[in-house]
Write an enzyme that holds these catalytic residues in place. Structure first.
Site, PDB file in Angstrom:
ATOM      1  N   LYS A 133       0.839  -1.189   0.000  1.00 51.46           N
ATOM      2  CA  LYS A 133       0.000   0.000   0.000  1.00 51.46           C
ATOM      3  C   LYS A 133       0.881   1.249   0.000  1.00 51.46           C
ATOM      4  O   LYS A 133       1.905   1.299   0.689  1.00 51.46           O
ATOM      5  CB  LYS A 133      -0.899   0.031   1.242  1.00 51.46           C
ATOM      6  CG  LYS A 133      -1.925  -1.091   1.292  1.00 51.46           C
ATOM      7  CD  LYS A 133      -3.004  -0.906   0.264  1.00 51.46           C
ATOM      8  CE  LYS A 133      -4.093  -1.954   0.404  1.00 51.46           C
ATOM      9  NZ  LYS A 133      -5.175  -1.767  -0.596  1.00 51.46           N
ATOM     10  N   ASP A 147      -0.474  -0.649  -4.611  1.00 50.25           N
ATOM     11  CA  ASP A 147      -1.868  -0.223  -4.615  1.00 50.25           C
ATOM     12  C   ASP A 147      -1.977   1.129  -3.916  1.00 50.25           C
ATOM     13  O   ASP A 147      -1.673   1.250  -2.728  1.00 50.25           O
ATOM     14  CB  ASP A 147      -2.720  -1.268  -3.892  1.00 50.25           C
ATOM     15  CG  ASP A 147      -4.204  -0.973  -3.937  1.00 50.25           C
ATOM     16  OD1 ASP A 147      -4.598   0.045  -4.546  1.00 50.25           O
ATOM     17  OD2 ASP A 147      -4.976  -1.762  -3.360  1.00 50.25           O
ATOM     18  N   GLU A 185      -1.738  -0.150  -9.011  1.00 52.47           N
ATOM     19  CA  GLU A 185      -3.177  -0.356  -8.841  1.00 52.47           C
ATOM     20  C   GLU A 185      -3.872   0.898  -8.326  1.00 52.47           C
ATOM     21  O   GLU A 185      -3.398   1.543  -7.397  1.00 52.47           O
ATOM     22  CB  GLU A 185      -3.401  -1.516  -7.868  1.00 52.47           C
ATOM     23  CG  GLU A 185      -4.842  -1.873  -7.640  1.00 52.47           C
ATOM     24  CD  GLU A 185      -4.986  -3.167  -6.848  1.00 52.47           C
ATOM     25  OE1 GLU A 185      -6.005  -3.293  -6.138  1.00 52.47           O
ATOM     26  OE2 GLU A 185      -4.106  -4.040  -6.928  1.00 52.47           O
ATOM     27  N   GLU A 196     -11.804  -2.465  -8.659  1.00 50.49           N
ATOM     28  CA  GLU A 196     -12.496  -2.941  -7.461  1.00 50.49           C
ATOM     29  C   GLU A 196     -13.642  -2.009  -7.070  1.00 50.49           C
ATOM     30  O   GLU A 196     -14.546  -2.418  -6.341  1.00 50.49           O
ATOM     31  CB  GLU A 196     -11.524  -3.114  -6.292  1.00 50.49           C
ATOM     32  CG  GLU A 196     -11.004  -1.827  -5.693  1.00 50.49           C
ATOM     33  CD  GLU A 196     -10.071  -2.066  -4.520  1.00 50.49           C
ATOM     34  OE1 GLU A 196     -10.531  -1.949  -3.369  1.00 50.49           O
ATOM     35  OE2 GLU A 196      -8.893  -2.381  -4.755  1.00 50.49           O
ATOM     36  N   ASP A 203     -14.475  -7.042  -7.968  1.00 52.77           N
ATOM     37  CA  ASP A 203     -14.647  -7.862  -6.772  1.00 52.77           C
ATOM     38  C   ASP A 203     -15.952  -8.635  -6.924  1.00 52.77           C
ATOM     39  O   ASP A 203     -17.009  -8.039  -7.127  1.00 52.77           O
ATOM     40  CB  ASP A 203     -14.685  -6.979  -5.527  1.00 52.77           C
ATOM     41  CG  ASP A 203     -14.633  -7.774  -4.242  1.00 52.77           C
ATOM     42  OD1 ASP A 203     -15.532  -8.624  -4.039  1.00 52.77           O
ATOM     43  OD2 ASP A 203     -13.711  -7.557  -3.439  1.00 52.77           O
ATOM     44  N   HIS A 226     -10.314  -8.616  -7.549  1.00 60.34           N
ATOM     45  CA  HIS A 226     -10.038  -8.147  -6.194  1.00 60.34           C
ATOM     46  C   HIS A 226     -10.746  -9.078  -5.209  1.00 60.34           C
ATOM     47  O   HIS A 226     -11.875  -9.510  -5.461  1.00 60.34           O
ATOM     48  CB  HIS A 226     -10.572  -6.719  -6.039  1.00 60.34           C
ATOM     49  CG  HIS A 226     -10.479  -6.157  -4.669  1.00 60.34           C
ATOM     50  ND1 HIS A 226     -11.535  -6.178  -3.770  1.00 60.34           N
ATOM     51  CD2 HIS A 226      -9.450  -5.562  -4.021  1.00 60.34           C
ATOM     52  CE1 HIS A 226     -11.160  -5.598  -2.642  1.00 60.34           C
ATOM     53  NE2 HIS A 226      -9.904  -5.220  -2.759  1.00 60.34           N
ATOM     54  N   GLU A 244      -5.918 -12.942  -5.259  1.00 61.60           N
ATOM     55  CA  GLU A 244      -5.489 -12.031  -4.209  1.00 61.60           C
ATOM     56  C   GLU A 244      -5.749 -12.702  -2.862  1.00 61.60           C
ATOM     57  O   GLU A 244      -6.877 -13.069  -2.555  1.00 61.60           O
ATOM     58  CB  GLU A 244      -6.234 -10.705  -4.292  1.00 61.60           C
ATOM     59  CG  GLU A 244      -5.810  -9.733  -3.207  1.00 61.60           C
ATOM     60  CD  GLU A 244      -6.323  -8.326  -3.421  1.00 61.60           C
ATOM     61  OE1 GLU A 244      -5.795  -7.410  -2.764  1.00 61.60           O
ATOM     62  OE2 GLU A 244      -7.245  -8.147  -4.237  1.00 61.60           O
TER      63      GLU A 244
END
Length: 382
Positions: free
Chosen positions: A176, A209, A235, A261, A284, A311, A336
């Site tokens: 992240k 991400d 991402e 997502e 997702d 996702h 994931e």
């Protein structure tokens, strides 16, 4: 009496689960102090049960599943999954006008596929196509922010987690960035990636991400640094609905751009795919329309030669639903695999999710292929 004539939906139940985290963790858009989800349980007139999961908070999902969709689906045949998807979509659009409750539709759709597989005696991936994979390559996601006393302490925490994931058998990790939520600037984001790359070495694949932390100009600046660190994909660099911005970022960088997502249905993905604004589509299943719609998104992505890597965030139901869909695809994809703190997932998944190194087994029993422990549901039910 045939299955088509005799099988009916008897009851649909929303099951809200919640637990408080021992330590909050964050990302560019905020902080998690709890994990929560809404499961969907569908029971037929002959006692067959199917489970699904809705992405997002309990509020809204619970009411829409039980108060809106359950009454209009009662008595319908659960084998008619795609017909019921269109029915729910059209009813939702007419009722809510400004939005369609796709998370609720997603949870119901997954539960219907679970029932269909159980009735027909096959895992879902066999119902969807000529799936032949019994295990799927996984990447470890997590590496969230913690509230530390210094940036160095935060870096140390994230690096330690990354090394633990490598030791656990993962050779692909997602990090992240977007440290502005903690008051830091772009240089710290870049430093974090550089430090993790140095720690894990060149053989470990890194993805990054941002959770739409940046504007297009800033995303391009940091993307150039990610290229130097040999990051596999970037991402959600910007606002997830900014089609023109994604085209601008993608054109400026040589690193693959992943997103999706926060998008739902093939209609939401249509322009991003047809205009090649992204390189990797990431719907997702618990938010974008369930298994029914995400298979259509996967097929649409394939038409434009764009990768489909869903996702995944939630309970073992979300995980195995994604496994079943991925296993059905003609092209290999990735799973994931969330490694952040989630007691609900950990307790439910102990006997359900089988991982060997960086590969996760696809359940071979009918439907989703797993049996849900009702005792764990009772423990976390709200």
């Amino acid at each position: 009496m045939s299955l088509r004539e005799g099988c009916k939906i008897e009851r649909i139940e929303a099951i809200p689960l919640r637990c408080k985290l021992a330590e909050p963790f964050g990302y560019s858009q905020g902080w998690y102090e709890k994990r929560e989800t809404t499961l969907v349980k569908i029971v037929t007139n002959d006692g067959i049960q199917g489970y699904g999961e809705c992405f997002g908070p309990i509020a809204g999902n619970r009411e829409i599943v039980e108060d809106f969709f359950a009454p209009i689906l009662k008595g319908k045949n659960p084998l008619d999954v795609e017909e019921l998807w269109e029915f729910m979509y059209n009813k939702g659009r007419a009722a809510f006008q400004s939005f369609i409750p796709m998370t609720a539709i997603s949870g119901i759709d997954i539960a219907l596929w679970d029932i269909k597989g159980k009735i027909l005696g096959m895992p879902i991936y066999r119902l969807l196509g000529n799936g032949h994979r019994d295990e799927i390559k996984a990447y470890a996601t997590g590496h969230y922010f913690k509230k530390t006393n210094s940036i160095e302490e935060l870096f140390s925490h994230i690096i330690t987690e990354a090394l633990e994931n490598v030791k656990a058998g993962f050779d692909m990790l997602k990090l992240k960035i977007g440290l502005g939520v903690l008051g830091f600037d772009l240089e710290e984001d870049i430093k974090l990636i550089q430090r993790v790359r140095e720690a894990v070495g060149g053989k470990v694949t890194l993805m990054v991400d941002a959770n739409y932390a940046y504007d297009p100009h800033t995303a391009i600046l940091i993307g150039k640094e990610l290229e130097k660190a040999k990051v596999f994909w970037f991402e959600e660099p910007i606002d997830p609905t900014d089609l023109e911005g994604y085209k601008e970022v993608k054109a400026a960088l040589n690193i693959p751009i992943a997103a999706g997502e926060c998008l739902a249905t093939r209609y939401g993905f249509r322009d991003f795919l047809s205009q090649r604004a992204i390189d990797i589509a990431q719907p997702d299943l618990c938010a974008a329309g369930g298994i029914t719609e995400c298979r259509k998104i996967a097929d649409m992505a394939s038409t434009y030669n764009i990768k489909f890597i869903p996702h995944v965030w939630g309970s073992p139901i979300a995980i195995v639903a994604s496994l079943q869909l991925i296993a059905s695809l003609p092209r290999a994809s990735l799973l994931e695999f969330d490694r952040s703190d989630n007691p609900i997932r950990e307790e439910m998944g102990k006997s359900l999710i089988v991982r060997e190194g960086s590969y996760v087994k696809v359940p071979q029993n009918p439907g989703l292929g797993i049996n849900i422990d009702e005792n764990i549901i009772r423990k976390y039910r709200q």
